[in-house]
Each structure stands twice: as C-alpha cells, then as structure tokens.
Design a protein around this motif. Sequence first.
Motif, short mmCIF file in Angstrom:
data_model
loop_
_atom_site.label_atom_id
_atom_site.label_comp_id
_atom_site.label_asym_id
_atom_site.label_seq_id
_atom_site.Cartn_x
_atom_site.Cartn_y
_atom_site.Cartn_z
N ARG A 235 0.84 -1.22 0.00
CA ARG A 235 0.00 0.00 0.00
C ARG A 235 0.86 1.26 0.00
NH1 ARG A 235 -5.45 -1.00 2.06
NH2 ARG A 235 -5.71 -3.21 2.54
N LYS A 236 1.91 1.26 0.83
CA LYS A 236 2.78 2.43 0.90
C LYS A 236 3.53 2.66 -0.40
CE LYS A 236 1.89 3.30 5.25
NZ LYS A 236 1.12 4.51 5.65
N GLU A 237 3.97 1.58 -1.03
CA GLU A 237 4.71 1.72 -2.28
C GLU A 237 3.81 2.23 -3.40
OE1 GLU A 237 6.47 -2.07 -2.92
OE2 GLU A 237 8.24 -1.64 -1.68
N LYS A 238 2.53 1.88 -3.37
CA LYS A 238 1.61 2.43 -4.36
C LYS A 238 1.46 3.94 -4.21
CE LYS A 238 -1.25 -1.63 -5.30
NZ LYS A 238 -2.61 -2.22 -5.20
N GLU A 239 1.64 4.42 -2.97
CA GLU A 239 1.57 5.86 -2.73
C GLU A 239 2.88 6.57 -3.07
OE1 GLU A 239 0.49 6.23 1.32
OE2 GLU A 239 -1.46 5.25 1.09
N GLY A 240 3.89 5.79 -3.51
CA GLY A 240 5.16 6.38 -3.89
C GLY A 240 6.15 6.52 -2.75
N LEU A 241 5.91 5.85 -1.61
CA LEU A 241 6.81 5.94 -0.47
C LEU A 241 7.88 4.86 -0.54
CD1 LEU A 241 4.20 6.55 2.38
CD2 LEU A 241 5.49 8.25 1.09
N SER A 242 9.03 5.13 0.04
CA SER A 242 10.13 4.16 0.13
C SER A 242 10.58 4.07 1.57
CB SER A 242 11.29 4.57 -0.78
OG SER A 242 11.79 5.85 -0.39
N PHE A 243 11.31 2.99 1.90
CA PHE A 243 11.71 2.72 3.27
C PHE A 243 13.22 2.56 3.34
CE2 PHE A 243 7.57 0.84 2.40
CZ PHE A 243 6.77 1.50 3.33
N SER A 244 13.84 3.40 4.16
CA SER A 244 15.28 3.29 4.37
C SER A 244 15.61 2.32 5.50
CB SER A 244 15.88 4.66 4.69
OG SER A 244 15.24 5.23 5.83
N SER A 245 14.68 2.14 6.43
CA SER A 245 14.83 1.20 7.53
C SER A 245 13.92 0.00 7.29
CB SER A 245 14.47 1.88 8.86
OG SER A 245 15.31 2.97 9.13
N PRO A 246 14.15 -1.11 7.99
CA PRO A 246 13.21 -2.23 7.90
C PRO A 246 11.80 -1.80 8.30
CG PRO A 246 15.23 -2.92 8.98
CD PRO A 246 15.32 -1.44 8.83
N PHE A 247 10.81 -2.31 7.61
CA PHE A 247 9.43 -1.95 7.91
C PHE A 247 8.94 -2.67 9.15
CE2 PHE A 247 4.85 -2.50 7.51
CZ PHE A 247 4.44 -1.20 7.26
#
Length: 564
Positions: A235-247
């Motif tokens: 869901r977050k990736e569809k919003e264009g978000l990325s994760f620098s830390s483990p989710f």
Amino acid sequence: MAKGDDVRAKKKMKAQRKKLNASSSSVSARVASIIAAKKRRLSGKRSMCQGMCFGLPTLEDPFCDRNGKAEFKDAKKINKRESSKEKKGLVNKDTINRENGEINNTKQKSKKPVNLRTQMKSSVTSSGVLGQNEATDLENKKVHLNRKGCNQKKQASEYSDCPSKFFVLCLNAIEKSLRQDITYSNDEKPLFVNPWGVEFLKFFSMGKDILETSGTCTFEQVAWIISIAADAIARKEKEGLSFSSPFLLFLVPSQEKAAKVRLVCKPLKDLGVHTVSLHPGASLDHQIRGLKSCEPEFLVSTPERLMELVSLKAIDISRVSFLVVDGLDSLHQDGFFDALKSIRQSIWGNPRTIVFNNNFNYASVPSVQNLFVGSISRLSLNDSICSQSACILQTVKVCSSEEEKLSKGMQVLNGAYDDQLSSQYLKVLFIVENENKSKLIKVLKSNNYSDVTDANSDISDINTSIDSSCEMKPAVSVINEEHISTADLSVFEIVILADFVHSTESYVQILTKMARNTVHGVLHSFITEEDALLAEPLIEILEQCEQEVPEALRTLHDRSSMSE
C-alpha cells in the motif's frame, strides 16, 4: 477434375470434418457454449448483454451500464445525416460544427462522474508509479469525497475487515510452504479462516496497538502478522513511499524462535519481501556484511544482537513502522529489560506495536508500559483469569476498621491524582456497599472531587461536570456492589474496593472487565477481619496471576484457619 479443384475439394471436406468433430458430444456443454459465443462474437451476431460484457468503458460511459439503444442509434443517424449532407453539399462546415457542438454539449450534460479507482489505474505510468501532479489531484479528490458524507473512521484506517488480494496471496503462499515442510498438517484448517487471525484483523483495523495475552506467537499468528505487514508495504509503495529502515521488526527471545519466524517469512521472498534473521548463532562480521549487501523489509532479531549492530551503526531502526515483541516474559527473565527500552527509544514516533506473552507478573508490567504509548486493544482467545487480567496490578491492604478503609481509599485517590497531574481523563471507580455510599460521596465532595453515582453514565458528561475550582481533578464514579454485573468497567483505570465484595466471583468479574484499553490498570482492595473467609481464595488469585501477596493477608488467613 483439375488438380487445383481436387485440392480445394479435399481442403473443404477436411474443414467440414473438423467442424463436425468440434461440435460432437465429446465436448462438454460449458465448452460448447463458450465456442458458440465466440463464433457469434466473431460474426457480429451478439446479443445486447454480450455486447456489454465484452465492451470497454469510455469517457461517455465509464461504468458500461448504459442500456439505451436509442441513444446509440440516434448518434449513428446523426453521423449518417451529417455525412449525407456533407456529400450532397447541402450545408457548409460552419453548420456542421455548430451541430457537432450541440451534440457535444448534450454528451457533457449526461456525463457521469468518473470512478476514482478507474482513473487511478489509467493514470499509472509504465513503471507502475503515479506522477506527482496526478497523485496530488487524486488525493485532493479523495479528500473532497471524504467531506461529502463518507464514513471518516473507515477512510482514516488503512485496513478494513475485507483483506486485499495481495494479503490473501501472501497468506496462501505461506500456507503452501508450511504444508510442504510438514510444519502445518493437512488436517489443520486453512490459515484464512483461523479464528485468531480474524480477530487480529478486526483489532488491527482499529488502528490501536495490540496486547496478546494467550501465550507465545504460533506459526498461524506469525503468518497473519507478516502478511498484513507485507500488504502494508504494498500500500505504501503504491503511494510512492520508500523505506530506508526495515518496515517490520520482530523481536524474539532465542535463536530457535528466530529460525521459526524466518521459516514463515521465507515464502514472501518470491513476492518481493526480503527477511533477515539476526541472532548470536552467527558471527557479527558475517551479519554486518550481509546487512550492507541488502535492504530487508522484515528484520527478525534477538535484542542483544540487535543492540550490538545498532551500536556499530550496521543497521538503522529509527524508522521502523511495525514492532512485534514475542515472549516478553522470557526476555525480561533473561535480563533484556534495558535492551528493550533502548530499542524502543531508538525508534522514532509511535510504531504499531504487538506484544505476546505467557503471563504478566508484577515485575514485567513496567516493560509493557514502556513499549505502549496511548490506548491499546486486548486480544486473547484464552478465558483464564491470568490472561484476561494481564497488566492489571492488584493491591490488598488489611484494615482494622471501616474508617481506616475509607481514609486509605482517599489516600489512594489523592496519590493517583498527584501521579496523573497532567491528565484530566483518569477514570476512577469506587465500589461500596449501599449503606456507606452517602458517606463516601460527602467525603469526595469535601475534597473537591466530582462524583457520578452511576458508572454507566456517559464519560464525556463526567468530565464536563467537574467544578472550575478543581478543574484538574479526576472524575470519580461511585456504584454499589450489586451493579457490578451491569456497569461498564472497561473505561476505568483505577478501581477501589472500599468495601470488599462478598464473593470471589464478583472480584474476578471486576478484575477481568476493568481497564480494557490501557496497560496502567490498578485494582485496590481493602479488607477487615470480617472478610477473613475470603482471604484464602484471594491469595490463590494473586498467586495465579503472579502478583505480590502481602504478609498481612497471609496472617489474616492463618488466624481464620486456626480459629476454625
């Protein structure tokens, strides 16, 4: 017959035989209907319903639900009339453009609102990511729709009781892998209908942290948790978000438990979710090199090894969005209280937190209170007293007279007020006998406490009834013992038994119904010599919940048993 005619005749006969074989009885009725529909579609002889099924949405008809044949026929007649006029030269181009303008205006008036989901799909680029301007427009439209009567609770929550297709895909992949490894027997029910998972999804959709009090985490529970976490990442990736830390950060008490959790997470690697397991069984340098070569979405670790890697700056956990702590009692017994506290302080903000534990004794409650911020939801399929009363401290004081019970009860209330000075929403409940109720209310009013005689009254009304001269004082409710079964005790964090109940069943009912949305619940009990017969079952309840048993209570029990 010429040679060419012979060849054509053979081909014709072969085609006829092939046609007869295709329509033979060897083909099922369902396949025959599909073949017939395909032939009608290719020949252009489709019915109206078939045309709608195979039609594509257009700007004029985005939902493919227009049934008006006359409208399409009129459009064809208009086009034919325009083309005939154009051919005959009866009208000029200005007349045609004017008529076209009138037709376009009519179409715009009858145009229906565009489905946001359809518009979002059409605006996705070839890489599957929305453009910045288009995403902003869609967000504005969503906010606009929310202001026009949509349920704000459902819109604010990221999840609903109806799981997504990707969540089901993750759960099925895990179940298939577990059945192949003989970890999950074929006699077990499918993971999708697991009763704990259904309850977990319902509580998780509320947006609160979860306290699970039925025991350590099982394979089924791990499968539901990581599937929901994987769905959240999608869901977050569809919003264009990325994760620098483990989710997701999954804290476990031992290397063996880390291996079990890693086994459940392994099938999600094919779906793009990578998991790394950290434990003392592997060398520190090896794990540092592994963390530098990948960016895992899930991190399974023991507290001690995680703190070593964080201190060496080999991994960043500051932006973890989902925290799961399994076996809190084991971690506390092994001396990892300070490590848990440091891990929680290293994470920014308030990540969604889930805590699993076998039992919550007096010493482990501060660890739980340090992990949770704000209100919680309690989840347990175990009906035992220990499970239902987790994180509720029980204090018992032996008094010599009724006046001493009342004075000590007021001391507890004043102490709770001093500790919660910054909070105006502390909920306190006094439970007394009917003949002592009026005396208690007078004492409360003399100490500038607002009181409510009915615990079932609205809490918002309680807060607004506080006098301006004692604005910071908590509201106090007072009820009789016979109203325990009908009162809503879930909102009260502190319950004071100024007059001890006449049965242990009433005590257990209070203990298992109070403080449902917090980990700061306290139950204070005051007893005298008249309650000596209840001392033994009360001691058993305290020992079962691993609570501290005061020596005065044991002495009271010994005296009552000797007198018998």
